[in-house]
Design a protein around this motif. Sequence first.
Motif: not given
Lengths: 302, 302
Positions: B95, B97-98, B101-102
């Motif tokens: 999460y 990481f997500c 990246l967002s």
Amino acid sequence: MNQTLLRTDEMLSDMMEHLTLGSGKNLRAMLLLVASIDSDGLVSTDAVVAAASVEILHLATLVHDDIIDDAKTRRGQHSIQSRFGKKEAVICGDYLFCIALSMIAEISAQYPEKLKEFTKAMTKICLGELRQFKHNADVDLSIHNYLKIIAGKTSALFSLAMYSGAIINGGSDKDARFMGRIGFNMGMAFQILDDCADYQSDMEVTQKCVKHDLADEVITLPLILVLLKKPELKDRMREQKLSAEEINDIITEVIKIGGVTMAVDVAKRYYLKAKKMIDTIPDQNKQFLITEILEKIWKGAH
Amino acid sequence: MNQTLLRTDEMLSDMMEHLTLGSGKNLRAMLLLVASIDSDGLVSTDAVVAAASVEILHLATLVHDDIIDDAKTRRGQHSIQSRFGKKEAVICGDYLFCIALSMIAEISAQYPEKLKEFTKAMTKICLGELRQFKHNADVDLSIHNYLKIIAGKTSALFSLAMYSGAIINGGSDKDARFMGRIGFNMGMAFQILDDCADYQSDMEVTQKCVKHDLADEVITLPLILVLLKKPELKDRMREQKLSAEEINDIITEVIKIGGVTMAVDVAKRYYLKAKKMIDTIPDQNKQFLITEILEKIWKGAH
């Protein structure tokens, strides 16, 4: 996809080779490719790269899922976590995420503002996984929350695949979002039917129930619908860990009471919604090909 | 960064709140911000977002690292894996990481082709982690391979931070790469000194050795240099798992034979390389601020 996996650092080559042994249905790649077909019936190199990256992203989630579910097998092979260890599986999944993102970065320079859709979908998948995990063994899981789980863990990527395909084909954001919604409905139908298949296949081969969702304490729609009709079953399930025999009994009961049939009816609603939307696609060839995948999902799984 | 963490889905709020309790040195964020300073001495909002995202990316790697190393604590708090469980930690890291990246996707529309640097750095970090894990308890780990490990697990992100800062400030790719190389050398110096500090702090507080790298079977430069001088130590280490007492003995020996002093000398080479490069930066203010961080790394850690 396999080419990319096998082109990795030699430290990872054992795990990557292992991953190429099992093969999935590649539904997400197919949907992306079909959504990207141009008026001459061709797909671009970008679409092929994106399709492979979506499948690798999916593979990354499977590798981490198998840690969370302690899964022994995956796609007819040992799971990475059972064959190489949990710690290796953590790194392997992270690495697959990285490769998938590298591929997307490679092609996204042309569609920079679309990248957010990827990270959004990835976040949804994470939340879907977490939601499923939090509701493990929760006999009070509502239909609403079940649908939220599968919307995250499955439909988000189906939707992303079709959205991306349309964008790569030069579609407007509006058209691409329409394709994304088709993907979403196909994902919902697919996952519900997949959860139904889990109940049916177990009846054919006994003792296979150790591999059943229920053995992992994953509660899916056929059971939820039966528990609404027969709440007394909940008490039986609340008692500690279920034995293989008890799991088999519950599976039999779920089928007898019609849980699978009712769940298929719910899947049918998503199937029909997708079909109706697909029928409005102006490009006849594209319409035909997407319908073919939809029918494959519909017939294949139940 | 904390704002972003606390703005997440309520399912994750416990873990995210927990993560805001411990605080790191934020070196990566500082480097990015300093590298992004414009001629008026200002930093842009994009740089602030990128700095937070680099720290969250770092946090993601720490959460997964702690699974791999079975670490009980992190930044003076329980690690996510020990406080919430390994499976939760897998999802938590994914999460993070997500989210990271967002945030990057949010700002990268202006620098689409630079995104590859992010995914490249992430891949390097993964490989660094894997390389470290593969060489766990490997008393034959060479200096070369040790440097490869820390180049991946630490310097890649230091380098990315300074590269990104320069790009956000509108620098050319050449200038940004030069900044990236400064970051790389600072990362190498930092990690070697950090590995030295692990030996020194243990001498001050006895029994702390349970938290020592060696207890996790992580072999670092001070020990490698001593093993080159005194290979007979290897045999002692090859025998199964070391007891707390044996670990303490080895730590004492490493210091006595001068392992830490020799390792600091290696760190100094990277420190001097970075210093020489920083001295050529035309913007005096920027030069001064980067030097300050370099000196902080140099003095803080040994």
